[in-house]
Scaffold this motif. Sequence first.
Motif, PDB file in Angstrom:
ATOM      1  N   ALA A  18     -27.042  60.224  86.184  1.00  0.00           N
ATOM      2  CA  ALA A  18     -28.430  59.739  86.146  1.00  0.00           C
ATOM      3  C   ALA A  18     -28.523  58.423  85.381  1.00  0.00           C
ATOM      4  N   LEU A  19     -27.767  58.312  84.273  1.00  0.00           N
ATOM      5  CA  LEU A  19     -27.779  57.071  83.492  1.00  0.00           C
ATOM      6  C   LEU A  19     -27.241  55.909  84.312  1.00  0.00           C
ATOM      7  N   VAL A  20     -26.145  56.128  85.028  1.00  0.00           N
ATOM      8  CA  VAL A  20     -25.564  55.059  85.849  1.00  0.00           C
ATOM      9  C   VAL A  20     -26.552  54.612  86.920  1.00  0.00           C
ATOM     10  N   ARG A  21     -27.250  55.559  87.538  1.00  0.00           N
ATOM     11  CA  ARG A  21     -28.259  55.190  88.551  1.00  0.00           C
ATOM     12  C   ARG A  21     -29.388  54.374  87.924  1.00  0.00           C
ATOM     13  N   GLU A  22     -29.791  54.762  86.704  1.00  0.00           N
ATOM     14  CA  GLU A  22     -30.866  54.042  86.018  1.00  0.00           C
ATOM     15  C   GLU A  22     -30.445  52.610  85.684  1.00  0.00           C
ATOM     16  N   ILE A  23     -29.231  52.456  85.167  1.00  0.00           N
ATOM     17  CA  ILE A  23     -28.741  51.109  84.838  1.00  0.00           C
ATOM     18  C   ILE A  23     -28.621  50.271  86.108  1.00  0.00           C
ATOM     19  N   ASP A  24     -28.129  50.893  87.172  1.00  0.00           N
ATOM     20  CA  ASP A  24     -27.978  50.201  88.452  1.00  0.00           C
ATOM     21  C   ASP A  24     -29.324  49.722  88.975  1.00  0.00           C
ATOM     22  N   ALA A  25     -30.330  50.601  88.909  1.00  0.00           N
ATOM     23  CA  ALA A  25     -31.667  50.249  89.402  1.00  0.00           C
ATOM     24  C   ALA A  25     -32.281  49.119  88.588  1.00  0.00           C
ATOM     25  N   ASP A  26     -31.892  49.029  87.320  1.00  0.00           N
ATOM     26  CA  ASP A  26     -32.391  47.972  86.441  1.00  0.00           C
ATOM     27  C   ASP A  26     -31.723  46.631  86.720  1.00  0.00           C
ATOM     28  N   GLY A  27     -30.685  46.620  87.545  1.00  0.00           N
ATOM     29  CA  GLY A  27     -30.006  45.379  87.900  1.00  0.00           C
ATOM     30  C   GLY A  27     -28.950  44.931  86.914  1.00  0.00           C
ATOM     31  N   ALA A  28     -28.612  45.789  85.936  1.00  0.00           N
ATOM     32  CA  ALA A  28     -27.687  45.370  84.889  1.00  0.00           C
ATOM     33  C   ALA A  28     -26.256  45.191  85.389  1.00  0.00           C
ATOM     34  N   PHE A  29     -25.899  45.850  86.492  1.00  0.00           N
ATOM     35  CA  PHE A  29     -24.540  45.716  87.030  1.00  0.00           C
ATOM     36  C   PHE A  29     -24.411  44.547  88.015  1.00  0.00           C
ATOM     37  N   GLY A  31     -24.332  41.364  87.824  1.00  0.00           N
ATOM     38  CA  GLY A  31     -23.422  40.270  87.518  1.00  0.00           C
ATOM     39  C   GLY A  31     -21.967  40.595  87.785  1.00  0.00           C
ATOM     40  N   ASP A  32     -21.589  41.874  87.721  1.00  0.00           N
ATOM     41  CA  ASP A  32     -20.208  42.310  87.940  1.00  0.00           C
ATOM     42  C   ASP A  32     -20.235  43.806  88.265  1.00  0.00           C
ATOM     43  N   PRO A  33     -20.400  44.171  89.551  1.00  0.00           N
ATOM     44  CA  PRO A  33     -20.570  45.573  89.939  1.00  0.00           C
ATOM     45  C   PRO A  33     -19.412  46.489  89.550  1.00  0.00           C
ATOM     46  N   VAL A  34     -18.232  45.931  89.215  1.00  0.00           N
ATOM     47  CA  VAL A  34     -17.106  46.763  88.809  1.00  0.00           C
ATOM     48  C   VAL A  34     -17.447  47.601  87.581  1.00  0.00           C
ATOM     49  N   TRP A  35     -18.383  47.122  86.760  1.00  0.00           N
ATOM     50  CA  TRP A  35     -18.754  47.857  85.551  1.00  0.00           C
ATOM     51  C   TRP A  35     -19.424  49.189  85.878  1.00  0.00           C
ATOM     52  N   ARG A  36     -19.992  49.318  87.062  1.00  0.00           N
ATOM     53  CA  ARG A  36     -20.611  50.595  87.433  1.00  0.00           C
ATOM     54  C   ARG A  36     -19.580  51.726  87.374  1.00  0.00           C
ATOM     55  N   GLU A  37     -18.396  51.449  87.871  1.00  0.00           N
ATOM     56  CA  GLU A  37     -17.336  52.458  87.865  1.00  0.00           C
ATOM     57  C   GLU A  37     -16.943  52.836  86.436  1.00  0.00           C
ATOM     58  N   ALA A  38     -16.901  51.858  85.540  1.00  0.00           N
ATOM     59  CA  ALA A  38     -16.529  52.147  84.154  1.00  0.00           C
ATOM     60  C   ALA A  38     -17.563  53.050  83.491  1.00  0.00           C
ATOM     61  N   PHE A  39     -18.832  52.752  83.671  1.00  0.00           N
ATOM     62  CA  PHE A  39     -19.877  53.574  83.068  1.00  0.00           C
ATOM     63  C   PHE A  39     -19.915  54.975  83.676  1.00  0.00           C
ATOM     64  N   ALA A  40     -19.551  55.078  84.959  1.00  0.00           N
ATOM     65  CA  ALA A  40     -19.515  56.388  85.609  1.00  0.00           C
ATOM     66  C   ALA A  40     -18.333  57.217  85.121  1.00  0.00           C
ATOM     67  N   ALA A  41     -17.268  56.560  84.679  1.00  0.00           N
ATOM     68  CA  ALA A  41     -16.037  57.271  84.320  1.00  0.00           C
ATOM     69  C   ALA A  41     -15.943  57.613  82.836  1.00  0.00           C
ATOM     70  N   VAL A  42     -16.493  56.767  81.965  1.00  0.00           N
ATOM     71  CA  VAL A  42     -16.302  56.960  80.519  1.00  0.00           C
ATOM     72  C   VAL A  42     -17.412  57.850  79.960  1.00  0.00           C
ATOM     73  N   PRO A  43     -17.064  58.987  79.354  1.00  0.00           N
ATOM     74  CA  PRO A  43     -18.066  59.941  78.853  1.00  0.00           C
ATOM     75  C   PRO A  43     -18.650  59.514  77.511  1.00  0.00           C
ATOM     76  N   ARG A  44     -19.890  59.030  77.512  1.00  0.00           N
ATOM     77  CA  ARG A  44     -20.502  58.548  76.274  1.00  0.00           C
ATOM     78  C   ARG A  44     -20.627  59.651  75.224  1.00  0.00           C
ATOM     79  N   HIS A  45     -20.840  60.893  75.647  1.00  0.00           N
ATOM     80  CA  HIS A  45     -21.082  61.948  74.656  1.00  0.00           C
ATOM     81  C   HIS A  45     -19.874  62.178  73.754  1.00  0.00           C
ATOM     82  N   LEU A 103     -28.156  47.452  78.025  1.00  0.00           N
ATOM     83  CA  LEU A 103     -27.855  46.182  77.359  1.00  0.00           C
ATOM     84  C   LEU A 103     -26.350  45.970  77.303  1.00  0.00           C
ATOM     85  N   MET A 104     -25.595  47.042  77.015  1.00  0.00           N
ATOM     86  CA  MET A 104     -24.137  46.941  77.030  1.00  0.00           C
ATOM     87  C   MET A 104     -23.641  46.486  78.398  1.00  0.00           C
ATOM     88  N   ALA A 105     -24.224  47.049  79.461  1.00  0.00           N
ATOM     89  CA  ALA A 105     -23.817  46.679  80.817  1.00  0.00           C
ATOM     90  C   ALA A 105     -24.091  45.205  81.085  1.00  0.00           C
TER      91      ALA A 105
END
Length: 325
Positions: A18-29, A31-45, A103-105
Motif C-alpha cells: 500500500a505504501l509503494v502504491r501511495e508513493i507511486d501515485a504521488d509521483g515520487a518515483f 524521476g527514476d522508476p527503478v526505486w519502486r522495486e527497492a521500496f517494494a523489496a526492503v522491509p521498513r518495519h 520524501l526519501m523516494a
Amino acid sequence: MGAYDTETDRLAAAARDALVREIDADGAFAGDPVWREAFAAVPRHLFVPYYYVAGPHGYERRWGESPDPQARARWVRGAYADVPLATRLRDGELLSSSSQPSLMARMLAALEVEEGDRVLEVGAGTGYNAALLAHRLGDDDLVTTVDLEPEITEAARRHLAAAGFRPAVVTGDGARGVPERAPYDRIIATCELSTIPRAWLAQCRPGARILTPLATGLLALTVRDAAHAEGRFLPTAAYFVPLRGAGRAQPEGVSFAGLPDGAREQETFRFLLALTRGTLDPREAYALWEREGTPERERYGVTVGGEHTWAWLDEPAGPYAWPLS
C-alpha cells in the motif's frame, strides 16, 4: 518474542504494498522508476523495531515485540505510514528519525544514481536508506553510511543485517566524510546542514553529485573538483534533524517583528530567511522576496568556489548573493 509472527509478516507485506502504491501515485518515483522495486523489496518495519508517536501526554512508544497483538498491529501499520518516525529521543529532543518514505523516494530519484556508483550517506539513521541504496546498486560494498552516535550506527548495523544487507556503517563526524572509503560518485545527506563541508568535495570524483538538505530545501550540487561545486535547489521542501558534530551550534531563532501579518506562514519566505540567516535582516529579506515575485526554491542555488561558499537567486554572479558560513 524473538521474531515477528506470521500475522505481523502478513500485515507488513500488505502495508508495504500500500505504501509503494501511495508513493507511486504521488509521483515520487517518476524521476527514476527503478526505486519502486527497492521500496517494494526492503522491509521498513525491520528498521523501526520501535518508534515514538507524539500524543496529548507526550510520546507514545510503539514496538514490534509487544505482547499485545493489537499493539503489534498498530506498530506495523505505523511503520508503513508515509510519515517520518521518531526513533531516538534524549530529554525530549529528537536525535534521530526515519524520514518520510515519499520524501526519501524523491531524494533518491534526484540523486541520479547509476550502476557502479560509490555512494556516501551522511546520517545513518535507522539504516533503511542505506538498505534501499544497497538494493538499488546490487552491491553492498558500494554504499557507506556514517553517523556521529555509536548507538545509532550499532542499531543501523543490526537492522541492516536483519534485512540481509551489509554496507559499510561508520561511526564518525559526517561533515568530515569517510575518506578511507572514497572516492564517491554520489553523496546524500539525511540531516540538515548550514553549509557544504569541503571534505565532501575532496572525497568526490569530478562530476559527482551531492544532494543535501539546506535551509529547509534540498540542494543538488555537481562537483567540478576538490574546491568547486555548484547547483540549484529542488522544488521540494525538506525538514531534517540538524547534523551534529564538533563546532556546530544550533541556529538562533528568527524575529518576525516589524513584518506584515502572515509573513511567517509564507513557506518560500521562511526558506529565504533560513538561507540568508545572519546576512540579511528579516525586513530586508521580506522586501527582496516581494520585489522578486515570491520566488520558489528552484530559483535559488549555491556555489562553492575556492575559499568561499555563497547562496544566490537566479544567477551565481548576483545581483542577489549571500555568503554561507
